[in-house]
Scaffold this motif. Structure first.
Motif, PDB file in Angstrom:
ATOM      1  N   GLY A  92       0.873  -1.371   0.186  1.00 39.60           N
ATOM      2  CA  GLY A  92       0.028   0.314  -0.062  1.00 39.60           C
ATOM      3  C   GLY A  92       0.774   1.407  -0.062  1.00 39.60           C
ATOM      4  O   GLY A  92       0.212   2.552   0.210  1.00 39.60           O
ATOM      5  N   ARG A  93       1.684   1.123  -0.153  1.00 37.25           N
ATOM      6  CA  ARG A  93       3.016   2.373  -0.074  1.00 37.25           C
ATOM      7  C   ARG A  93       3.539   2.231  -2.076  1.00 37.25           C
ATOM      8  O   ARG A  93       4.080   1.231  -1.929  1.00 37.25           O
ATOM      9  N   VAL A  94       3.554   3.421  -1.901  1.00 35.70           N
ATOM     10  CA  VAL A  94       3.549   3.815  -3.566  1.00 35.70           C
ATOM     11  C   VAL A  94       4.389   4.476  -3.715  1.00 35.70           C
ATOM     12  O   VAL A  94       4.926   6.300  -3.139  1.00 35.70           O
ATOM     13  N   TYR A  95       5.547   4.477  -4.309  1.00 36.37           N
ATOM     14  CA  TYR A  95       7.398   4.865  -4.405  1.00 36.37           C
ATOM     15  C   TYR A  95       7.356   5.515  -6.104  1.00 36.37           C
ATOM     16  O   TYR A  95       7.644   4.705  -6.515  1.00 36.37           O
ATOM     17  N   ILE A  96       7.490   6.821  -6.125  1.00 35.06           N
ATOM     18  CA  ILE A  96       7.676   7.328  -7.633  1.00 35.06           C
ATOM     19  C   ILE A  96       8.840   8.752  -7.286  1.00 35.06           C
ATOM     20  O   ILE A  96       8.877   9.753  -6.293  1.00 35.06           O
ATOM     21  N   THR A  97       9.522   8.198  -8.300  1.00 32.47           N
ATOM     22  CA  THR A  97      10.561   9.048  -8.455  1.00 32.47           C
ATOM     23  C   THR A  97      10.246  10.444  -9.613  1.00 32.47           C
ATOM     24  O   THR A  97       9.755   9.854 -10.641  1.00 32.47           O
ATOM     25  N   ASP A  98      10.152  11.997  -8.925  1.00 30.28           N
ATOM     26  CA  ASP A  98      10.126  12.845  -9.775  1.00 30.28           C
ATOM     27  C   ASP A  98      11.242  13.329 -10.355  1.00 30.28           C
ATOM     28  O   ASP A  98      12.668  13.947  -9.564  1.00 30.28           O
ATOM     29  N   THR A  99      12.277  13.538 -11.128  1.00 28.49           N
ATOM     30  CA  THR A  99      13.044  13.797 -12.437  1.00 28.49           C
ATOM     31  C   THR A  99      13.230  15.570 -11.699  1.00 28.49           C
ATOM     32  O   THR A  99      14.373  15.566 -11.856  1.00 28.49           O
ATOM     33  N   VAL A 100      11.825  16.497 -11.922  1.00 25.70           N
ATOM     34  CA  VAL A 100      12.117  17.690 -11.505  1.00 25.70           C
ATOM     35  C   VAL A 100      12.457  17.777 -10.148  1.00 25.70           C
ATOM     36  O   VAL A 100      13.176  19.111 -10.376  1.00 25.70           O
ATOM     37  N   SER A 101      11.593  18.019  -9.695  1.00 25.70           N
ATOM     38  CA  SER A 101      11.619  18.195  -8.308  1.00 25.70           C
ATOM     39  C   SER A 101      12.477  17.926  -7.696  1.00 25.70           C
ATOM     40  O   SER A 101      13.028  17.457  -6.199  1.00 25.70           O
ATOM     41  N   ARG A 102      13.539  16.353  -8.543  1.00 24.74           N
ATOM     42  CA  ARG A 102      14.464  16.088  -7.281  1.00 24.74           C
ATOM     43  C   ARG A 102      14.340  14.704  -6.195  1.00 24.74           C
ATOM     44  O   ARG A 102      14.959  15.161  -5.010  1.00 24.74           O
ATOM     45  N   GLU A 116       7.446  14.019   1.293  1.00 20.89           N
ATOM     46  CA  GLU A 116       8.083  14.081  -0.049  1.00 20.89           C
ATOM     47  C   GLU A 116       9.920  13.663   0.600  1.00 20.89           C
ATOM     48  O   GLU A 116       9.698  14.402   1.898  1.00 20.89           O
ATOM     49  N   PHE A 117      10.307  12.346  -0.020  1.00 14.53           N
ATOM     50  CA  PHE A 117      11.826  12.792   0.630  1.00 14.53           C
ATOM     51  C   PHE A 117      13.028  12.838  -0.694  1.00 14.53           C
ATOM     52  O   PHE A 117      12.812  12.667  -1.896  1.00 14.53           O
ATOM     53  N   PRO A 128      16.771  11.134  -9.873  1.00 15.50           N
ATOM     54  CA  PRO A 128      15.823  10.214  -8.800  1.00 15.50           C
ATOM     55  C   PRO A 128      15.593   9.600 -10.913  1.00 15.50           C
ATOM     56  O   PRO A 128      14.697  10.311 -11.185  1.00 15.50           O
ATOM     57  N   ILE A 129      15.534   7.586 -11.342  1.00 18.45           N
ATOM     58  CA  ILE A 129      14.647   7.220 -11.888  1.00 18.45           C
ATOM     59  C   ILE A 129      13.992   5.999 -11.669  1.00 18.45           C
ATOM     60  O   ILE A 129      13.166   6.373 -10.773  1.00 18.45           O
ATOM     61  N   GLY A 130      14.994   5.550 -11.277  1.00 15.45           N
ATOM     62  CA  GLY A 130      15.107   4.162 -11.208  1.00 15.45           C
ATOM     63  C   GLY A 130      14.521   4.000 -10.073  1.00 15.45           C
ATOM     64  O   GLY A 130      15.493   4.462  -8.742  1.00 15.45           O
ATOM     65  N   ILE A 131      13.482   2.632  -9.696  1.00 15.94           N
ATOM     66  CA  ILE A 131      13.747   2.867  -7.832  1.00 15.94           C
ATOM     67  C   ILE A 131      12.799   1.842  -7.672  1.00 15.94           C
ATOM     68  O   ILE A 131      12.079   0.976  -8.561  1.00 15.94           O
ATOM     69  N   THR A 132      13.080   0.901  -6.526  1.00 20.40           N
ATOM     70  CA  THR A 132      12.528  -0.448  -5.842  1.00 20.40           C
ATOM     71  C   THR A 132      12.635  -0.702  -4.599  1.00 20.40           C
ATOM     72  O   THR A 132      13.087   0.011  -4.101  1.00 20.40           O
ATOM     73  N   VAL A 133      11.400  -1.292  -4.200  1.00 20.65           N
ATOM     74  CA  VAL A 133      11.483  -1.416  -2.943  1.00 20.65           C
ATOM     75  C   VAL A 133      12.240  -3.216  -2.254  1.00 20.65           C
ATOM     76  O   VAL A 133      11.830  -4.009  -2.787  1.00 20.65           O
ATOM     77  N   GLY A 134      13.218  -3.490  -1.719  1.00 16.93           N
ATOM     78  CA  GLY A 134      13.782  -4.656  -0.646  1.00 16.93           C
ATOM     79  C   GLY A 134      12.630  -5.558  -0.133  1.00 16.93           C
ATOM     80  O   GLY A 134      11.213  -4.926   0.291  1.00 16.93           O
ATOM     81  N   PRO A 135      12.950  -6.351   0.333  1.00 15.37           N
ATOM     82  CA  PRO A 135      11.909  -7.558   0.015  1.00 15.37           C
ATOM     83  C   PRO A 135      11.735  -6.886   2.522  1.00 15.37           C
ATOM     84  O   PRO A 135      10.437  -7.490   2.942  1.00 15.37           O
ATOM     85  N   THR A 136      12.998  -5.902   2.948  1.00 16.93           N
ATOM     86  CA  THR A 136      12.706  -5.279   4.492  1.00 16.93           C
ATOM     87  C   THR A 136      12.057  -4.306   4.309  1.00 16.93           C
ATOM     88  O   THR A 136      11.634  -3.493   5.043  1.00 16.93           O
ATOM     89  N   GLY A 137      11.494  -3.736   3.135  1.00 18.00           N
ATOM     90  CA  GLY A 137      10.768  -2.838   3.061  1.00 18.00           C
ATOM     91  C   GLY A 137      11.502  -1.489   2.888  1.00 18.00           C
ATOM     92  O   GLY A 137      11.708  -0.129   2.458  1.00 18.00           O
ATOM     93  N   MET A 150      20.795   5.974  -4.022  1.00 18.79           N
ATOM     94  CA  MET A 150      20.667   5.872  -2.410  1.00 18.79           C
ATOM     95  C   MET A 150      19.654   4.883  -1.953  1.00 18.79           C
ATOM     96  O   MET A 150      18.740   4.176  -2.499  1.00 18.79           O
ATOM     97  N   VAL A 151      19.577   4.633  -0.345  1.00 22.17           N
ATOM     98  CA  VAL A 151      18.899   3.519   0.354  1.00 22.17           C
ATOM     99  C   VAL A 151      18.299   4.304   1.241  1.00 22.17           C
ATOM    100  O   VAL A 151      19.011   5.226   2.010  1.00 22.17           O
ATOM    101  N   TYR A 152      16.577   4.114   1.659  1.00 16.99           N
ATOM    102  CA  TYR A 152      15.916   5.037   2.449  1.00 16.99           C
ATOM    103  C   TYR A 152      15.386   3.768   3.607  1.00 16.99           C
ATOM    104  O   TYR A 152      15.117   2.873   2.324  1.00 16.99           O
ATOM    105  N   ASP A 153      14.866   4.116   4.850  1.00 14.42           N
ATOM    106  CA  ASP A 153      14.397   3.407   4.996  1.00 14.42           C
ATOM    107  C   ASP A 153      12.595   3.514   4.126  1.00 14.42           C
ATOM    108  O   ASP A 153      12.412   4.551   3.512  1.00 14.42           O
ATOM    109  N   LYS A 154      11.494   2.404   4.829  1.00 15.79           N
ATOM    110  CA  LYS A 154      10.334   2.898   3.921  1.00 15.79           C
ATOM    111  C   LYS A 154       9.341   4.023   4.180  1.00 15.79           C
ATOM    112  O   LYS A 154       8.573   4.631   3.516  1.00 15.79           O
ATOM    113  N   ASP A 155       9.981   4.855   5.107  1.00  7.41           N
ATOM    114  CA  ASP A 155       9.188   6.321   5.362  1.00  7.41           C
ATOM    115  C   ASP A 155      10.368   7.253   5.295  1.00  7.41           C
ATOM    116  O   ASP A 155       9.684   8.891   5.467  1.00  7.41           O
ATOM    117  N   GLY A 156      11.170   7.324   4.463  1.00  3.55           N
ATOM    118  CA  GLY A 156      12.475   8.160   4.137  1.00  3.55           C
ATOM    119  C   GLY A 156      13.700   8.987   4.367  1.00  3.55           C
ATOM    120  O   GLY A 156      13.599   9.101   4.054  1.00  3.55           O
TER     121      GLY A 156
END
Length: 364
Positions: A92-102, A116-117, A128-137, A150-156
């Motif tokens: 239920g968490r939808v993460y989207i990269t935005d190249t203009v707002s960086r 936003e993070f 930022p372009i490609g993005i994925t979420v690992g099995p631990t979030g 760059m690696v972030y936790d589930k909350d950014g």
């Protein structure tokens, strides 16, 4: 971000829905009927559910904000997408990269939050372009300009990074093995470079382990590879965009399968730009020239296509599609850069309230 531009796009979408639903054609209002795929007389497999464009699509307004929005026609304090590129989804968490707002934009559908993070501090992103979420979030984001992941936790919250200019030339996308141990980074390379490849890393330490492929036309070689994903069997799929095909490798990087060719018929590719694998190991390929995405089985056989080109921002219509993702429940998330939106399609037999990204339907 241009706030007025975002609102104009919102208004255009609302107007399009009104026109589609037939309101104004008669004095009797008719409910909006979402498009289904494939269309009748075939049995439908997917149905358009919603579009994600800004904070108002997930956040609940206060009574005062609702009154101001009703009075002015402009949602209060809304933030949104400018030029989205890729999308990743988990529970239920939808993460989207935005190249203009960086930055990365998080639509937390389950908790009705918009975040936003990656736009400040040590985890600040350049492109930022490609993005994925690992099995631990953990959220892995490819920074094309910084040539790092760059690696972030589930909350950014920023955790770490790996890669760099000595290891990556033009990184575009990243995928994580099912056990979370390995990160596979697509390096698109350049016109004069032989480094069209996939770099394999230890996902925790960031140690570079080995490379898969080199530039060329032969099976197992790449020409401007762009996107990557991993199926339930840890098989690696690479969108080999310059060779107009998808290639599959086993977990050890050995070539297994290729499908696709340049053309304008069903199953062909013209400008393939997005790649995703679902829980049943079906392959989804977004094509920006066709303005749709095609769905293939694991043998590379075409099953279905969804979407078409339009100059109007309407449900199921695209102008400049890019990334694509499929969540645990089978919902599809398709990015359009021009309309600054992510279209959501759900399996036809699923209720709108079901699944991690399920929400109660809006009363007509």
């Amino acid at each position: 971000m241009c706030y007025l531009s975002l609102q104009l796009k919102k208004i255009l979408l609302v107007c399009s829905v009104v026109l589609l639903s037939g309101c104004g054609a008669t004095t009797e209002e008719r409910p909006f009927v979402p498009p289904v795929y494939p269309a009748a007389p075939d049995d439908p497999r997917f149905i358009y559910e919603r579009s994600l464009m800004g904070s108002a699509d997930v956040e609940e307004l206060t009574s005062e904000q609702k009154f101001k929005a009703m009075a002015t026609g402009v949602p209060v304090g809304e933030r949104g997408l400018v030029k989205p590129f890729d999308v990743a989804v988990r529970k239920g968490r939808v993460y989207i990269t935005d190249t203009v707002s960086r930055q990365v934009v998080l639509f937390n559908i389950h908790d009705s939050k918009f975040v936003e993070f990656g736009n400040k501090g040590p985890g600040r992103l350049s492109k930022p372009i490609g993005i994925t979420v690992g099995p631990t979030g953990e959220v892995f984001v490819v920074d094309n300009s910084a040539k790092r992941v760059m690696v972030y936790d589930k909350d950014g919250q920023f955790l770490r990074s790996f890669g760099g200019k000595d290891e990556l030339s033009r990184p575009a996308d990243v995928a994580i093995s099912n056990d979370g141990q390995y990160a596979y980074v697509v390096d698109t390379g350049g016109v004069q470079s032989r480094d069209h490849r996939v770099q394999k890393y230890d996902a925790q330490s960031g140690e570079l382990l080995n490379a898969i492929g080199t530039r060329g036309l032969a099976l197992g070689e790449f020409n401007l590879p762009m996107m990557i994903d991993i199926d339930s069997k840890d098989r690696i799929y690479v969108l080999d965009s310059g060779n107009f095909r998808v290639q599959r490798f086993n977990a050890d990087g050995e070539f297994e399968l290729a499908f696709g060719k340049v053309g304008n018929r069903l199953g062909d590719f013209s400008r393939p730009k997005g790649l995703a694998i679902d829980a049943e190991d079906n392959i989804y390929v977004m094509d920006s020239s066709f303005a749709n995405f095609q769905i293939f089985n694991e043998k590379g056989e075409l099953l279905l296509f969804v979407g078409q080109r339009s100059v109007n921002n309407e449900p199921g219509m695209f102008s400049l599609p890019a990334g694509i993702a499929v969540d645990e429940d089978g919902r599809i998330y398709a990015v359009d850069q021009f309309f600054s939106k992510v279209e959501v399609f759900r399996p036809y037999g699923m209720k709108q309230s079901e699944g991690y990204a399920g929400v109660a339907p809006v009363k007509q």
